[in-house]
Design an enzyme around this catalytic site. Structure first.
Site, PDB file in Angstrom:
ATOM      1  N   ALA A  67       0.734  -1.339   0.135  1.00 45.68           N
ATOM      2  CA  ALA A  67       0.048   0.424  -0.102  1.00 45.68           C
ATOM      3  C   ALA A  67       1.207   1.008   0.181  1.00 45.68           C
ATOM      4  O   ALA A  67       0.906   2.495  -0.909  1.00 45.68           O
ATOM      5  CB  ALA A  67      -0.988  -0.320   1.097  1.00 45.68           C
ATOM      6  N   PHE A  76       2.306   1.770  -3.350  1.00 49.02           N
ATOM      7  CA  PHE A  76       2.199   1.576  -4.198  1.00 49.02           C
ATOM      8  C   PHE A  76       1.477   4.095  -3.959  1.00 49.02           C
ATOM      9  O   PHE A  76       0.951   4.510  -5.175  1.00 49.02           O
ATOM     10  CB  PHE A  76      -0.220   1.048  -4.088  1.00 49.02           C
ATOM     11  CG  PHE A  76      -1.049   1.127  -4.644  1.00 49.02           C
ATOM     12  CD1 PHE A  76      -1.273   0.970  -6.002  1.00 49.02           C
ATOM     13  CD2 PHE A  76      -1.836   3.013  -5.275  1.00 49.02           C
ATOM     14  CE1 PHE A  76      -2.097   1.207  -7.529  1.00 49.02           C
ATOM     15  CE2 PHE A  76      -2.962   3.236  -5.939  1.00 49.02           C
ATOM     16  CZ  PHE A  76      -2.757   2.286  -6.979  1.00 49.02           C
ATOM     17  N   LYS A  77       1.091   3.951  -3.286  1.00 50.64           N
ATOM     18  CA  LYS A  77       0.719   5.191  -2.385  1.00 50.64           C
ATOM     19  C   LYS A  77       2.236   5.949  -2.885  1.00 50.64           C
ATOM     20  O   LYS A  77       1.065   7.275  -4.025  1.00 50.64           O
ATOM     21  CB  LYS A  77       0.999   5.365  -1.434  1.00 50.64           C
ATOM     22  CG  LYS A  77       0.427   7.002  -0.792  1.00 50.64           C
ATOM     23  CD  LYS A  77      -0.298   7.605  -0.759  1.00 50.64           C
ATOM     24  CE  LYS A  77      -0.279   9.290  -0.049  1.00 50.64           C
ATOM     25  NZ  LYS A  77      -0.700  10.299  -1.354  1.00 50.64           N
ATOM     26  N   LEU A  78       3.199   5.122  -2.816  1.00 52.87           N
ATOM     27  CA  LEU A  78       3.798   6.746  -3.077  1.00 52.87           C
ATOM     28  C   LEU A  78       4.158   7.251  -4.724  1.00 52.87           C
ATOM     29  O   LEU A  78       4.135   8.010  -5.659  1.00 52.87           O
ATOM     30  CB  LEU A  78       5.690   6.058  -2.261  1.00 52.87           C
ATOM     31  CG  LEU A  78       5.305   6.870  -1.029  1.00 52.87           C
ATOM     32  CD1 LEU A  78       6.768   5.936  -0.839  1.00 52.87           C
ATOM     33  CD2 LEU A  78       6.011   7.812  -1.241  1.00 52.87           C
ATOM     34  N   ASN A 122       1.801   9.023  -5.924  1.00 49.17           N
ATOM     35  CA  ASN A 122       2.082  10.710  -5.475  1.00 49.17           C
ATOM     36  C   ASN A 122       3.561  11.040  -6.301  1.00 49.17           C
ATOM     37  O   ASN A 122       3.316  12.592  -6.841  1.00 49.17           O
ATOM     38  CB  ASN A 122       2.821  10.509  -3.678  1.00 49.17           C
ATOM     39  CG  ASN A 122       1.638  10.837  -2.835  1.00 49.17           C
ATOM     40  OD1 ASN A 122       0.369  10.788  -3.715  1.00 49.17           O
ATOM     41  ND2 ASN A 122       2.279  11.548  -2.028  1.00 49.17           N
TER      42      ASN A 122
END
Ligand SMILES: NC(=O)c1ccc[n+]([C@@H]2O[C@H](COP(=O)([O-])OP(=O)(O)OC[C@H]3O[C@@H](n4cnc5c(N)ncnc54)[C@H](OP(=O)(O)O)[C@@H]3O)[C@@H](O)[C@H]2O)c1
Length: 317
Positions: free
Chosen positions: A185, A188-190, A193
């Site tokens: 997660a 994925f988030k990075l 971003n």
């Protein structure tokens, strides 16, 4: 009885999320709020409904020991690690509790925290979120979920319809060992971003060129609204109105953006690739920090690009 909730970290994001938890979630008792600067917790508890909805507590131990599910959303890896260390060392009966980290941190940190927390018989879910503070306030975030399905199921009542408009599911079944990676997660988030960082840099360049080449920003804004409705025209507006340098408290602080950039660059390196577009973003974010200090916002890249192009950082002429 609904689980007792606590929330640690009342920054731009935490404020919005706790408002929705206090006002929309099915709770049997007020949510407990902790923030490093404690005055913020008391004021915020009052602003989201007072003692029947939210109660400020004065230590991490107080928040954790009285709760079943503890959400954390703070600035960076060191802050999350510090909070988890404090919780593990100051709450002897932590077994059975569920800690949920919603901050944007490096996946290696997420994996390390998971090991530490599970070693004490507690559970951990990684749940970074997409969406600007206004989306947090409106309960329209996108949650990215990683962890054991059984643990993640416990927080689903607080995601869609309360804090979020959608979930991206990277959870795993309890009995599938080979594919378990709670770091997914955060990774994925990075990656997500990295798009935002590049989009904002590109907007800054496009606006500056439109201005310098004599086209003007209004037609560009209109085109952006027609072609890419959503957050991009909002960034154009923040640039055009000068919000990118005027606000006292940044919406996406430059220090957090630089942290995200360092992390995603490292993930790329670990994966055997280079994200060259982020090298340009890195230079402009450094200029924003130099110009605006901690008040610098990611949208300030527009100012840095203007300055590099012979204009003033501020578009107030
Ligand atoms: N802003 C966005 O658009 C956005 C969007 C999605 C995700 N995120 C991520 O969400 C997280 C929070 O972002 P934000 O915008 O809410 O940040 P923020 O407004 O800067 O707030 C940071 C929060 O973390 C706390 N904190 C910082 N260092 C700490 C430490 N060492 N120990 C304890 N608490 C500490 C601060 O406490 P004090 O009040 O005492 O300073 C504050 O509550 C970050 O990981 C960020 O990358 C942000």
């Amino acid at each position: 009885m609904a689980p007792q909730l606590a929330y640690i970290g009342l920054g731009n994001m935490g404020k919005g999320m706790t408002k929705n938890l206090a006002q929309k979630a099915a709770l049997s008792s007020p949510i407990l709020l902790y923030n490093r600067t404690q005055s913020k917790a008391a004021a915020h508890a009052e602003s989201i409904g007072g003692p029947s909805k939210a109660k400020a507590v004065s230590s991490i131990a107080d928040a954790v020991s009285a709760s079943d599910i503890i959400f954390i959303c703070v600035g960076d890896d060191a802050a999350v690690e510090n909070i988890v260390d404090t919780a593990l060392s100051s709450v002897p009966d932590i077994k059975g509790k569920l800690l949920v980290d919603m901050s944007t941190i490096h996946p290696d940190t997420t994996r390390k925290l998971n090991t530490q927390i599970r070693a004490r018989g507690a559970s951990f879910v990684s749940c970074p979120v997409f969406g600007v503070p206004a989306m947090a306030e409106a309960g329209l975030l996108i949650c990215v979920l990683a962890g054991h399905k059984n643990d993640v199921t416990k927080i689903l009542p607080y995601t869609i319809g309360v804090m979020a408009r959608a979930n991206i599911d990277l959870t795993y079944d309890d009995d599938v060992n080979a594919t378990q990676d709670i770091g997914k997660a955060s990774t994925f988030k990075l990656i997500g971003n990295s798009f935002i960082l590049s989009f904002v840099e590109q907007l800054g360049e496009g606006l500056t060129l439109a201005e310098k080449a004599g086209v003007g920003i209004d037609p560009l804004k209109q085109w952006m609204e027609l072609m890419f409705p959503g957050p991009l025209p909002k960034y154009v507006e923040r640039m055009q109105t000068g919000d990118y340098y005027k606000r006292e408290y940044p919406l996406f602080p430059v220090d957090l953006a630089r942290k995200d950039l360092r992390h995603v660059t490292d993930i790329a390196k670990q994966s055997g690739m280079q994200m060259k577009s982020l090298e340009v973003v890195d230079e402009y974010l450094r200029d924003v920090k130099e110009h605006s200090g901690e008040r610098g916002d990611i949208a300030g890249m527009y100012g840095a690009i203007r300055k590099a192009s012979g204009l003033k950082f501020e578009n107030d002429e």
